[in-house]
Design an enzyme around this catalytic site. Structure first.
Site, PDB file in Angstrom:
ATOM      1  N   ASP A  51       0.832  -0.923  -0.110  1.00  0.00           N
ATOM      2  CA  ASP A  51      -0.196  -0.076   0.268  1.00  0.00           C
ATOM      3  C   ASP A  51       0.643   1.673  -0.032  1.00  0.00           C
ATOM      4  O   ASP A  51       1.690   2.034   0.467  1.00  0.00           O
ATOM      5  CB  ASP A  51      -0.978   0.498   1.568  1.00  0.00           C
ATOM      6  CG  ASP A  51      -2.391  -0.834   0.988  1.00  0.00           C
ATOM      7  OD1 ASP A  51      -2.249  -1.906   0.169  1.00  0.00           O
ATOM      8  OD2 ASP A  51      -2.948  -1.171   1.614  1.00  0.00           O
ATOM      9  N   ASP A  52       0.066   1.848  -0.627  1.00  0.00           N
ATOM     10  CA  ASP A  52       0.821   3.710  -0.321  1.00  0.00           C
ATOM     11  C   ASP A  52       1.428   3.929  -1.102  1.00  0.00           C
ATOM     12  O   ASP A  52       1.652   5.379  -0.889  1.00  0.00           O
ATOM     13  CB  ASP A  52       1.321   3.775   1.201  1.00  0.00           C
ATOM     14  CG  ASP A  52       0.032   3.801   2.175  1.00  0.00           C
ATOM     15  OD1 ASP A  52      -1.253   3.105   2.072  1.00  0.00           O
ATOM     16  OD2 ASP A  52      -0.089   3.669   3.203  1.00  0.00           O
ATOM     17  N   HIS A 102      -6.023   3.409  -4.787  1.00  0.00           N
ATOM     18  CA  HIS A 102      -6.198   3.507  -2.982  1.00  0.00           C
ATOM     19  C   HIS A 102      -6.868   5.014  -2.433  1.00  0.00           C
ATOM     20  O   HIS A 102      -5.345   5.441  -2.195  1.00  0.00           O
ATOM     21  CB  HIS A 102      -4.567   3.166  -2.271  1.00  0.00           C
ATOM     22  CG  HIS A 102      -4.219   3.004  -1.028  1.00  0.00           C
ATOM     23  ND1 HIS A 102      -5.600   2.606  -0.110  1.00  0.00           N
ATOM     24  CD2 HIS A 102      -3.494   3.073  -0.062  1.00  0.00           C
ATOM     25  CE1 HIS A 102      -5.132   2.170   1.186  1.00  0.00           C
ATOM     26  NE2 HIS A 102      -3.790   3.096   1.053  1.00  0.00           N
ATOM     27  N   HIS A 106      -5.089  10.093  -0.131  1.00  0.00           N
ATOM     28  CA  HIS A 106      -5.484   9.034   0.726  1.00  0.00           C
ATOM     29  C   HIS A 106      -5.816   9.178   2.499  1.00  0.00           C
ATOM     30  O   HIS A 106      -5.483   9.108   3.734  1.00  0.00           O
ATOM     31  CB  HIS A 106      -3.782   8.965   1.113  1.00  0.00           C
ATOM     32  CG  HIS A 106      -3.046   7.471   1.973  1.00  0.00           C
ATOM     33  ND1 HIS A 106      -3.283   6.985   3.869  1.00  0.00           N
ATOM     34  CD2 HIS A 106      -3.338   6.243   1.896  1.00  0.00           C
ATOM     35  CE1 HIS A 106      -3.428   5.798   3.376  1.00  0.00           C
ATOM     36  NE2 HIS A 106      -2.959   5.283   3.132  1.00  0.00           N
ATOM     37  N   HIS A 198       3.658  -2.093   3.185  1.00  0.00           N
ATOM     38  CA  HIS A 198       3.887  -1.301   2.529  1.00  0.00           C
ATOM     39  C   HIS A 198       4.851  -0.904   1.978  1.00  0.00           C
ATOM     40  O   HIS A 198       5.812  -2.157   1.595  1.00  0.00           O
ATOM     41  CB  HIS A 198       3.654  -0.077   3.567  1.00  0.00           C
ATOM     42  CG  HIS A 198       2.049  -0.197   4.190  1.00  0.00           C
ATOM     43  ND1 HIS A 198       1.733  -1.022   5.351  1.00  0.00           N
ATOM     44  CD2 HIS A 198       1.264   0.644   4.415  1.00  0.00           C
ATOM     45  CE1 HIS A 198       0.226  -0.483   5.553  1.00  0.00           C
ATOM     46  NE2 HIS A 198      -0.184   0.395   4.909  1.00  0.00           N
TER      47      HIS A 198
HETATM   48 ZN    ZN Z   1      -3.001   3.325   2.489  1.00  0.00          ZN
END
Ligand code: ZN
Length: 232
Positions: A51-52, A102, A106, A198
């Protein structure tokens, strides 16, 4: 006469109530198909998700490790990071990894209106389409935070499945030691798990991957993308 009227009314009320219950149960079932926490428990397939990102350094290091073991992962990308670090994202897409949405900024979407949630999803989608040529079909809400009915409806309208993760969470973003990340995962993984990691703001995730992947391969697991996992 009055009695007949009463019983007719009662029958109508019962019918309406029954129909309404069916609608509620049906829509809950539909939502259950949209919100996904794992794949089939019958086979030794698992999915790594990141993620991210993209991040100019970390994403490339994750890609190098995945390449070393010749496996594919799934990246839940933040739209604004994709604009900043497009090269890493383009590389991930080119190398056959799955790219998910995503949001653009955020945010915690529980605080947003339907219109603002859709805008977050659409802005990220437009960025991903521009950079990879593909519309994503998977969405992961930031912080795993959402209102089920609201997000379920939006996901249906926008053509997404909501991908959460299995309960094992190594919390790699808090930067625990390498062994803590790898042990949490290798000691607890089950068939069909979606593993949350992540590729933005972590220190030890890449080193942990170099333990997690060969350990799980030795245990007979195969790594697949989330779409492959949920379509099996
Ligand atoms: Zn995230």
């Amino acid at each position: 006469m009055r009695k007949t009227n009463k019983s007719v009314i009662m029958i109508i009320i019962t019918m309406i109530f029954t129909a309404y219950s069916f609608i509620i149960v049906y829509s809950l079932q539909e939502n259950n198909d949209i919100f996904i926490k794992n794949g089939s428990r019958n086979e030794k397939f698992i999915a790594l998700t990141f993620d991210d990102g993209p991040h100019p350094k970390e994403t490339n290091e994750v890609l190098d490790i995945l390449d070393k073991y010749n496996i594919k992962g799934t990246f839940f990308v933040v739209g604004k990071h994709a604009n900043w670090y497009s090269e890493s994202l383009i590389r991930a897409a080119k190398e056959g990894h799955e790219i998910g949405n995503h949001t653009f900024n955020h945010p915690d979407i529980t605080n947003l209106s339907n219109g603002d949630i859709k805008k977050e999803i659409k802005d990220c989608e437009d960025t991903l389409v521009k950079l990879t040529g593909k519309k994503p079909t998977l969405f992961r809400p930031p912080y795993g935070s959402y209102t089920q009915d609201k997000l379920g409806q939006i996901a249906k309208e926008c053509g997404y499945k909501i991908i959460l993760w299995t309960t094992i969470d190594a919390k790699d973003w808090r930067n625990p030691p390498v062994a803590q990340i790898s042990d949490t995962i290798t000691n607890n993984v089950q068939n069909g798990d979606i593993i949350l990691l992540h590729d933005y703001g972590t220190k030890n995730t890449v080193k942990a991957l170099d333990i997690i992947i060969p350990t799980m391969i030795k245990k007979g697991y195969k790594f697949v993308t989330v779409s492959e996992l949920i379509n099996k």
